[in-house]
Design a protein around this motif. Structure first.
Motif, PDB file in Angstrom:
ATOM      1  N   THR A 171       0.846  -1.184   0.000  1.00 27.61           N
ATOM      2  CA  THR A 171       0.000   0.000   0.000  1.00 27.61           C
ATOM      3  C   THR A 171       0.882   1.235   0.000  1.00 27.61           C
ATOM      4  O   THR A 171       2.015   1.210   0.501  1.00 27.61           O
ATOM      5  N   VAL A 172       0.349   2.303  -0.595  1.00 30.55           N
ATOM      6  CA  VAL A 172       1.075   3.564  -0.673  1.00 30.55           C
ATOM      7  C   VAL A 172       0.217   4.635  -0.006  1.00 30.55           C
ATOM      8  O   VAL A 172      -0.949   4.826  -0.368  1.00 30.55           O
ATOM      9  N   ASP A 173       0.792   5.316   0.974  1.00 32.92           N
ATOM     10  CA  ASP A 173       0.060   6.338   1.705  1.00 32.92           C
ATOM     11  C   ASP A 173      -0.217   7.537   0.796  1.00 32.92           C
ATOM     12  O   ASP A 173       0.702   8.061   0.163  1.00 32.92           O
ATOM     13  N   PRO A 174      -1.474   7.986   0.688  1.00 30.54           N
ATOM     14  CA  PRO A 174      -1.791   9.076  -0.242  1.00 30.54           C
ATOM     15  C   PRO A 174      -1.207  10.417   0.168  1.00 30.54           C
ATOM     16  O   PRO A 174      -1.032  11.300  -0.676  1.00 30.54           O
ATOM     17  N   ALA A 175      -0.908  10.593   1.445  1.00 33.45           N
ATOM     18  CA  ALA A 175      -0.363  11.864   1.909  1.00 33.45           C
ATOM     19  C   ALA A 175       1.140  11.961   1.722  1.00 33.45           C
ATOM     20  O   ALA A 175       1.668  12.997   1.322  1.00 33.45           O
ATOM     21  N   SER A 176       1.831  10.862   1.993  1.00 33.90           N
ATOM     22  CA  SER A 176       3.295  10.914   2.004  1.00 33.90           C
ATOM     23  C   SER A 176       3.968  10.090   0.918  1.00 33.90           C
ATOM     24  O   SER A 176       5.140  10.309   0.602  1.00 33.90           O
ATOM     25  N   GLY A 177       3.255   9.099   0.373  1.00 39.41           N
ATOM     26  CA  GLY A 177       3.883   8.196  -0.586  1.00 39.41           C
ATOM     27  C   GLY A 177       4.639   7.062   0.066  1.00 39.41           C
ATOM     28  O   GLY A 177       5.315   6.290  -0.625  1.00 39.41           O
ATOM     29  N   ALA A 178       4.546   6.931   1.390  1.00 41.01           N
ATOM     30  CA  ALA A 178       5.259   5.865   2.092  1.00 41.01           C
ATOM     31  C   ALA A 178       4.683   4.502   1.710  1.00 41.01           C
ATOM     32  O   ALA A 178       3.460   4.313   1.653  1.00 41.01           O
ATOM     33  N   ILE A 179       5.570   3.541   1.441  1.00 43.86           N
ATOM     34  CA  ILE A 179       5.178   2.202   1.019  1.00 43.86           C
ATOM     35  C   ILE A 179       5.187   1.251   2.212  1.00 43.86           C
ATOM     36  O   ILE A 179       6.139   1.238   2.999  1.00 43.86           O
ATOM     37  N   SER A 180       4.115   0.447   2.329  1.00 38.12           N
ATOM     38  CA  SER A 180       4.019  -0.532   3.412  1.00 38.12           C
ATOM     39  C   SER A 180       3.644  -1.889   2.842  1.00 38.12           C
ATOM     40  O   SER A 180       2.848  -1.973   1.896  1.00 38.12           O
ATOM     41  N   PRO A 181       4.169  -2.985   3.377  1.00 44.86           N
ATOM     42  CA  PRO A 181       3.811  -4.326   2.897  1.00 44.86           C
ATOM     43  C   PRO A 181       2.335  -4.608   3.138  1.00 44.86           C
ATOM     44  O   PRO A 181       1.750  -4.164   4.132  1.00 44.86           O
ATOM     45  N   TYR A 182       1.725  -5.372   2.242  1.00 42.87           N
ATOM     46  CA  TYR A 182       0.319  -5.747   2.396  1.00 42.87           C
ATOM     47  C   TYR A 182       0.127  -7.261   2.291  1.00 42.87           C
ATOM     48  O   TYR A 182      -0.550  -7.863   3.097  1.00 42.87           O
ATOM     49  N   ALA A 183       0.722  -7.874   1.282  1.00 50.30           N
ATOM     50  CA  ALA A 183       0.617  -9.329   1.116  1.00 50.30           C
ATOM     51  C   ALA A 183       1.740  -9.806   0.216  1.00 50.30           C
ATOM     52  O   ALA A 183       2.234  -9.059  -0.639  1.00 50.30           O
TER      53      ALA A 183
END
Length: 546
Positions: free
Chosen positions: A488-500
């Motif tokens: 997933t990519v945070d819409p405010a910052s662009g930070a990437i986080s694992p999802y699956a």
């Protein structure tokens, strides 16, 4: 995995970088200045009465096009050279896109039928297009297009963080004489994944992939379908010459109604080729080379009809709003938001700058379109509001990976649109150390300015897929040495986080071809096929991971 601060301006690679360090180092110039679009002459019409010879067929693809080689290949363009004999002329007094109210149906039907007889000799090889990932459904659509936030369907109470193969559906074989068969359309209900297939529509249990019902729909194989649905109803084109429309109840597998398109009695193999269909609310619109018509889904009443004249409906897009692309003599292109309850009257209309074409609609609410020219089909993305240009983002020189699976206005994938942001995927390339240089770039719809660039690490490419809540869901494909995953990519910052993360054997199963795209719905990940080819024995209609 954090976003990188973008350089000033709208171009994420605008800052000069030595060529040896960055494959995007070459300066990327806008396709045209912000305030002035190119002034290019329209394509020359064929001489009156003169017929051009049919284009040479080259295996598959568009007339005169080489066979597809993976993603992003461009074929016969939207609004390109007209068919032999050109398009029919519009009856006097029709509204902007050649749409008429129900009162003129009888008159127009006769005109369209006559034109269809005259233009019956036109030949096209196929209407398939370049490869793609996936577009997203809108409203309650289960189709494969539309790109507004939250369109991937319900997310349930949680998702598997380790995605494995759940089931897959083998494709039917295609005879060598047929070359290929189009199978556009996939929709979802609370229980089923419904796929348009060769000569039939089939529902599969979401959990097991077991067939639930089958509805026969014999066709020539060049027919299309609306990519959205409404109240668990979808619409397909079928018949020996794709001359019929069928509305399908996705829950019961029954035909709600069927209808012959205007001119069906005199149709041949090319009459309804390059048809586009769209559903928005209780309306389904159908446009083809020489006509257009819209029906009310609930009772098949004709809402409007057109097809003759200088201006005609060139294609439709559905979902939250009904959008028409209008072509006026290959010289002027318009985007119109249609009031389906008012006989096709436009709520507002926007005219593209001279020398440009409207080549795709990637979102209908907000309205976001792709513009191009004769020589380059994707030059800019524009955001439109109330008939006015809100913002424009230049696509530069092949910097962004915008995928499509055909010529329909809604065939574009991986261009994501939320209520206020446009998300574009960068072309993934490797530097001298083997690291991928790519990412997702966010632009504000209000002003077209770049917000951030999100770049993955660990040699991953990345492409926008859908939305999970307000976050962007992105796919990082598997490679021979890289395990695929969703992030997933945070819409405010662009930070990437694992999802699956996908199982290690997913690389072979999800090795997409030129007419396959990816779909996320209700916590499951699908590979969907829209075209089946002769001579390929292991094609799949659907592959499901969950």
């Amino acid at each position: 995995m954090s976003p990188q601060t973008p350089p000033p301006g709208d171009n994420p690679y605008a800052a000069p970088v030595p060529p040896g360090q960055n494959p995007y180092a070459a300066p990327t110039q806008p396709a045209f200045p912000q305030q002035q679009f190119p002034q290019a002459p329209p394509p020359p019409p064929y001489p009156s009465g003169q017929q051009q010879p049919p284009p040479q067929q080259q295996g598959y693809g568009y007339p005169g096009q080489q066979p597809q080689q993976g993603y992003g290949q461009q074929g016969y363009g939207y609004g390109q050279t007209p068919p032999p004999g050109g398009y029919p002329q519009q009856y006097t007094g029709a509204p902007g896109g050649g749409r008429s109210s129900n009162k003129m149906v009888a008159i127009v039907a006769a005109v369209v039928a006559a034109v269809l007889v005259i233009g019956g000799g036109v030949y096209f090889a196929t209407k398939g297009g370049g490869g793609g990932d996936k577009p997203k459904p809108q409203a309650d659509a289960g189709g494969s297009n539309g790109t507004t936030g939250g369109s991937g369907g319900p997310t349930g109470g949680g998702h598997n963080t380790a995605l494995s193969l759940k089931w897959q559906i083998d494709g039917d074989k295609v005879a060598q004489k047929d070359n290929l068969k189009d199978v556009v359309g996939v929709w979802f209900t609370d229980k089923y994944v419904v796929k348009n297939e060769i000569d039939k529509v089939v529902a599969y249990d979401k959990t097991t992939g077991a067939p639930a019902w089958t509805l026969p729909a014999p066709s020539s194989g060049d027919c299309t379908a609306a990519r959205d649905s409404w109240n668990n109803q979808a619409a397909i084109q079928y018949g020996a010459h794709c001359e019929k429309v069928m509305v399908v109840n996705l829950t019961t597998g029954k035909a709600v109604w069927t209808k012959d398109l205007p001119g069906a009695s005199s149709a041949d193999n090319s009459t309804f080729d390059y048809t586009q269909m769209a559903i928005s609310g209780d309306a389904v619109g159908v446009s083809w080379l020489e006509g257009s018509i819209a029906y009310r889904l609930s009772d098949q009443k004709v809402l409007w009809q057109g097809g003759a004249g200088q201006c005609k409906d060139d294609g439709y897009a559905g979902g939250k709003q009904f959008v028409a692309v209008v072509n006026c003599g290959y010289d002027t292109y318009k985007v119109q938001v249609i009031d389906t309850t008012q006989n096709g009257k436009s709520k507002w209309s926007w005219t593209a700058p001279a020398g440009t074409q409207v080549t795709a609609i990637v979102s209908t609410d907000p309205v976001v379109a792709i513009l191009g020219t004769e020589s380059k089909l994707k030059t800019d993305v524009v955001s439109l509001a109330d008939g006015k240009l809100q913002s424009r983002v230049s696509l530069g020189t092949d910097k962004y990976d915008i995928q499509d699976d055909g010529t329909e206005q809604q065939s574009v994938h991986n261009v994501l649109v939320s209520k206020d942001t446009l998300y574009l995927t960068l072309q993934g390339q490797r530097d001298g150390q083997g690291q991928v240089l790519g990412g997702i770039v966010a632009f504000g719809l209000a002003d077209g300015k770049q917000k951030w660039i999100a770049r993955p690490t660990d040699k991953h490419e990345i492409t926008g897929l859908d939305f999970i809540g307000d976050k962007v869901l992105a796919y990082e494909p598997a490679g021979y040495d890289v395990q695929g995953r969703l992030v997933t990519v945070d819409p405010a910052s662009g930070a990437i986080s694992p999802y699956a993360t996908f199982s290690k054997d997913a690389y072979d199963s999800l090795d997409t071809g030129s007419h396959e795209y990816l779909q996320w719905h209700d916590n499951q990940f699908y590979l969907v096929n829209r075209t089946m080819y002769a001579g390929i024995s292991d094609q799949k209609y659907l592959i499901a991971y969950g």
